[in-house]
Design an enzyme around this catalytic site. Structure first.
Site: not given
Length: 370
Positions: A109, A269
């Site tokens: 990430s 998501h």
């Protein structure tokens, strides 16, 4: 009395809920709005079925799956998750070691707790870098250059966060990064001393990739300026594999293909952005029909078991990714907990393959047995 051994993803979540501060658990577990989007997608996965087949020789099963020409030992990788070290100190590198062991992609990430360079080294190259476009984009493209220099070959542009979704569970706890400690947070941490002491001794988790000169990152900063021109610019500067993640509209998928991306990742998501979004699981088959049989199509959101993985692959996904349940496993039992859950997911997948009569994930279980 339940044991602390992990036999399912739900075991990992249950133990993690007990061990993590409420603020941290709800940050990991929570979804947008009233969390109907998460429930809707979970219902879609639960309602999907796999067809058992009998009297087939399924004694030579393999869990391997090719992704971008490389053979991964599992049909599932690690989805990008921000601030994993909130689950336990060193969580990012636990995931990196898992990726190295199984040759699976670890999607790092933008808001990881560990520098992107360190993660790809520990993962022995089995790492992709996930990118958010933020603000004016200046810092975004600096991160692209860092990823390129570190040896990343695959970039994932996440496009479903023009503005950060409202997650009431986070807001009620006053969750912010870096932490703002008030009375309620102090009480929360005091009531979870095991997590608090280990985190204190390791140093509070930070957003490690933003320690660049002249660059400040705000987790809540608007990302609304990203456009198709932004994608084209990224395509020009990034010659490796380019994945676009967070796609739930078929027309968008077709336009992405026309703009030269290498794969599309169907995702909501984890239902953390738009509560009213359609079930991403239900969109897989529509995307596959529109994009054709050969275009790489990945999937994440809501996966909880090996059977879920097979459902996504049957629906048309080429590869899948697990997310928050891996953080729960780490919170529940550290690296041992992560390995326990990984073994569970592997066993669930292998056993389900036997039940539906296939040895390879490329086989069609509905085909006549010869």
């Amino acid at each position: 009395m339940f044991s602390n051994t992990i036999h399912s993803a739900e075991d990992a979540r249950r133990i993690a809920k007990r061990r993590l501060p409420w603020m941290v658990f709800d940050y990991i577990d929570g979804s947008a709005g009233a969390e109907k989007g998460a429930a809707r997608n979970r219902a879609a996965l639960d309602n999907a079925t796999l067809s058992p087949r009998i009297l087939r020789d399924v004694s030579q099963r393999s869990l391997s799956k090719s992704v971008f020409g490389k053979l991964a030992q599992r049909p599932f990788g690690i989805a990008p998750m921000g601030m994993c070290n909130l689950a336990a100190p060193g969580a990012d590198l636990m995931l990196a070691r898992l990726a190295a062991k199984y040759d699976i992609p670890h999607c790092v990430s933008t808001v990881a707790s560990t520098p992107l360079e360190e993660i790809i080294e520990v993962a022995e190259g089995n790492a992709w870098f996930q990118l958010y476009f933020s603000g004016s984009g200046e810092g975004t493209f600096k991160l692209v250059e860092r990823a390129k220099a570190a040896g990343y070959e695959t970039l994932i542009l996440t496009v479903d966060v023009p503005e950060v979704g409202r997650r009431p569970r986070e807001l009620r706890h006053g969750f912010k990064m870096p932490f703002k400690i008030g009375v309620s947070q102090f009480i929360d941490f005091a009531l979870h001393p095991r997590w608090s002491l280990s985190t204190l001794s390791a140093g509070k988790p930070d957003m490690a990739n933003f320690k660049m000169e002249g660059f400040e990152f705000d987790r809540t900063e608007s990302r609304a300026k990203a456009t198709w021109e932004t994608l084209d610019k990224l395509r020009q500067v990034w010659r490796g594999n380019l994945v676009v993640k967070g796609v739930l509209d078929v027309e968008d998928a077709l336009q992405l293909k026309a703009h030269g991306v290498d794969a599309i990742q169907v995702s909501s998501h984890g239902a953390r952005q738009l509560d009213s979004a359609p079930s991403p699981f239900k969109m897989i088959s529509h995307m596959r029909t529109a994009l054709g049989p050969e275009f790489p199509l990945f999937y994440d959101s809501g996966l909880r078991s090996g059977e879920d993985v097979l459902k996504a692959i049957e629906a048309g996904a080429d590869y899948t990714f697990f997310g928050r349940i891996l953080q729960f496993a780490i919170a529940a039992g550290g690296e041992t907990g992560l390995e326990q859950l990984w073994d569970v997911l592997s066993d669930e997948t292998s056993i389900a393959m036997a039940q539906i009569g296939i040895n390879r994930l490329s086989e069609n279980p509905k085909a006549p047995y010869v």
